[in-house]
Design an enzyme around this catalytic site. Structure first.
Site, short mmCIF file in Angstrom:
data_model
loop_
_atom_site.label_atom_id
_atom_site.label_comp_id
_atom_site.label_asym_id
_atom_site.label_seq_id
_atom_site.Cartn_x
_atom_site.Cartn_y
_atom_site.Cartn_z
N ALA A 64 -7.86 -6.27 6.89
CA ALA A 64 -8.92 -6.86 7.72
C ALA A 64 -10.21 -6.87 6.91
O ALA A 64 -10.36 -6.08 5.97
CB ALA A 64 -9.09 -6.05 9.00
N GLY A 109 -4.06 -4.87 7.30
CA GLY A 109 -3.64 -6.02 8.09
C GLY A 109 -2.68 -6.95 7.34
O GLY A 109 -1.92 -7.69 7.97
N GLU A 112 0.60 -5.38 7.72
CA GLU A 112 0.94 -5.54 9.15
C GLU A 112 1.37 -6.97 9.45
O GLU A 112 2.30 -7.20 10.22
CB GLU A 112 -0.27 -5.14 10.01
CG GLU A 112 -0.53 -3.64 9.97
CD GLU A 112 -1.84 -3.25 10.63
OE1 GLU A 112 -2.91 -3.70 10.15
OE2 GLU A 112 -1.82 -2.50 11.61
N GLU A 132 -6.00 2.44 5.98
CA GLU A 132 -7.10 2.48 6.96
C GLU A 132 -7.80 3.83 7.05
O GLU A 132 -9.01 3.89 7.28
CB GLU A 132 -6.60 2.07 8.34
CG GLU A 132 -6.29 0.60 8.49
CD GLU A 132 -4.90 0.21 8.01
OE1 GLU A 132 -4.19 1.08 7.44
OE2 GLU A 132 -4.51 -0.95 8.20
N1 COA Z 1 -12.30 -6.68 3.30
C1 COA Z 1 -13.37 -7.29 2.79
N2 COA Z 1 -13.49 -7.58 1.48
C2 COA Z 1 -12.47 -7.22 0.68
C3 COA Z 1 -11.32 -6.57 1.15
C4 COA Z 1 -11.25 -6.30 2.54
N3 COA Z 1 -10.20 -5.70 3.09
N4 COA Z 1 -10.50 -6.32 0.11
C5 COA Z 1 -11.11 -6.82 -0.97
N5 COA Z 1 -12.30 -7.36 -0.65
C6 COA Z 1 -13.27 -8.01 -1.52
C7 COA Z 1 -14.03 -6.98 -2.35
O1 COA Z 1 -15.08 -6.41 -1.61
C8 COA Z 1 -14.51 -7.86 -3.50
O2 COA Z 1 -15.62 -8.62 -3.05
P1 COA Z 1 -16.91 -8.79 -4.02
O3 COA Z 1 -16.38 -9.53 -5.22
O4 COA Z 1 -17.83 -9.61 -3.17
O5 COA Z 1 -17.39 -7.40 -4.32
C9 COA Z 1 -13.35 -8.84 -3.69
O6 COA Z 1 -12.62 -8.83 -2.47
C10 COA Z 1 -12.41 -8.43 -4.81
O7 COA Z 1 -11.95 -7.10 -4.58
P2 COA Z 1 -12.07 -5.91 -5.64
O8 COA Z 1 -12.09 -4.62 -4.88
O9 COA Z 1 -13.21 -6.16 -6.57
O10 COA Z 1 -10.71 -6.09 -6.44
P3 COA Z 1 -9.85 -4.96 -7.17
O11 COA Z 1 -8.81 -5.70 -7.93
O12 COA Z 1 -10.74 -4.02 -7.92
O13 COA Z 1 -9.16 -4.13 -6.01
C11 COA Z 1 -7.98 -3.84 -3.90
C12 COA Z 1 -8.22 -4.74 -5.14
C13 COA Z 1 -7.12 -4.66 -2.94
C14 COA Z 1 -7.23 -2.58 -4.32
C15 COA Z 1 -9.33 -3.46 -3.26
O14 COA Z 1 -10.07 -4.64 -3.04
C16 COA Z 1 -9.22 -2.74 -1.93
O15 COA Z 1 -8.94 -1.53 -1.90
N6 COA Z 1 -9.46 -3.45 -0.81
C17 COA Z 1 -9.52 -2.86 0.51
C18 COA Z 1 -8.15 -2.53 1.03
C19 COA Z 1 -8.25 -1.93 2.42
O16 COA Z 1 -8.79 -0.86 2.63
N7 COA Z 1 -7.67 -2.64 3.39
C20 COA Z 1 -7.63 -2.18 4.76
C21 COA Z 1 -8.75 -2.70 5.55
S1 COA Z 1 -8.64 -2.16 7.22
#
Ligand code: COA
Length: 257
Positions: A64, A109, A112, A132
């Protein structure tokens, strides 16, 4: 639709979540667009099956949209979960086969949504997880229930509490994923499976889906409980800390309050 790319070929409706610069994170608009797309699937005689995938090579869906819900209260959290549940239930109960073609990160999500589909095909680079609790909240789109259905209680609890990600191969071993293929073979594998299913009786396919889902009907209370607990977690200091830490790209310092 604003956040989705859609196409129809050989009776297969492909839905691509199209926010690659945000790892295809699910914001309210994506959920609304998914509802519209799924309604089209239900209504259209031309559509006989669905593939859901993510744009770009890195992510299926990374969860999400954290930036969007970072300042939600419990009431908004409840609405968010209820909207997600409604759409994911439309996917799960769709009388036409729905395949998730998981092309990268399937977190929160994203995992999910993949679990709400009838079949999951993963590219070798896919990664699955329910992270989460890193944010001081819980899975809110059915994950606490469907993760257990696919991989069993012990492993589901471990992965939801540690937030460890698993590879496509491990997801396959655990029964979360039906097949693992090279990234370039992903869409063909999904389309070939649908083509095979299309040779069977469509009414019989719909009945198989309905009966398998009926197996879990007695457990519907867990989904309601998830919506309630998801909403409650928005009232905590830990939620503020968890989401602020993500936005500020630092580790969260939880206090249990
Ligand atoms: N919500 C909002 N933005 C998200 C996102 C999410 N769930 N997941 C990634 N993004 C955004 C990042 O903030 C970043 O934005 P920016 O360029 O404006 O800073 C962009 O997507 C790229 O992500 P980044 O974290 O730089 O890539 P990465 O390769 O270093 O890491 C992940 C990839 C997927 C491991 C990491 O983005 C992450 O942990 N995301 C969140 C996962 C999460 O907690 N999901 C559950 C949400 S309830």
């Amino acid at each position: 639709m604003e956040t989705l790319l859609t196409s129809l070929e050989n009776n297969i409706y492909t839905i691509t979540i199209n926010r690659p610069d945000k790892m295809n994170a699910l914001n309210a608009q994506v959920i609304a667009d998914l509802r519209t797309a799924m309604q089209h699937v239900y209504d259209s005689e031309e559509v006989r099956g669905v593939i859901i995938t993510g744009a770009g090579a890195k992510a299926f869906i990374a969860g999400a949209d954290i930036a969007e819900f970072a300042d939600f209260n419990a009431k908004e959290g409840r609405l968010m979960a209820a909207n997600g549940h409604a759409v994911f239930n439309m996917i799960e109960n769709c009388p036409k086969p729905v395949i998730a073609a998981v092309n990268g990160f399937a977190l929160g999500g994203g995992c999910e949504l993949a679990m709400a589909c009838h079949v999951r095909i993963a590219a070798e680079n896919a990664k699955f997880g329910q992270p989460e609790v890193n944010l001081g909240i819980i899975p809110g789109y059915g994950g606490t229930q469907r993760f257990v259905q696919y991989i069993g209680k012990g492993k589901a609890l471990e992965l939801m509490m540690t937030t460890d990600m698993i590879s496509a191969t491990e997801a396959h071993t655990l029964g979360l994923v039906n097949h693992v293929v090279a990234p370039e073979a992903l869409m063909t594998k999904a389309a070939d499976m649908l083509a095979k299913i299309f040779t069977k009786g469509p009414l019989a396919i719909a009945r198989v889906i309905a009966c398998v889902n009926a197996h879990f009907e007695a457990q519907q209370g867990g989904f309601e409980r998830e919506i309630k607990e998801f909403a409650n977690s928005f009232d905590s200091t830990d939620f503020k800390e968890g989401t602020t830490a993500f936005v500020e790209k630092r580790k969260a310092n939880f206090t249990g309050k």
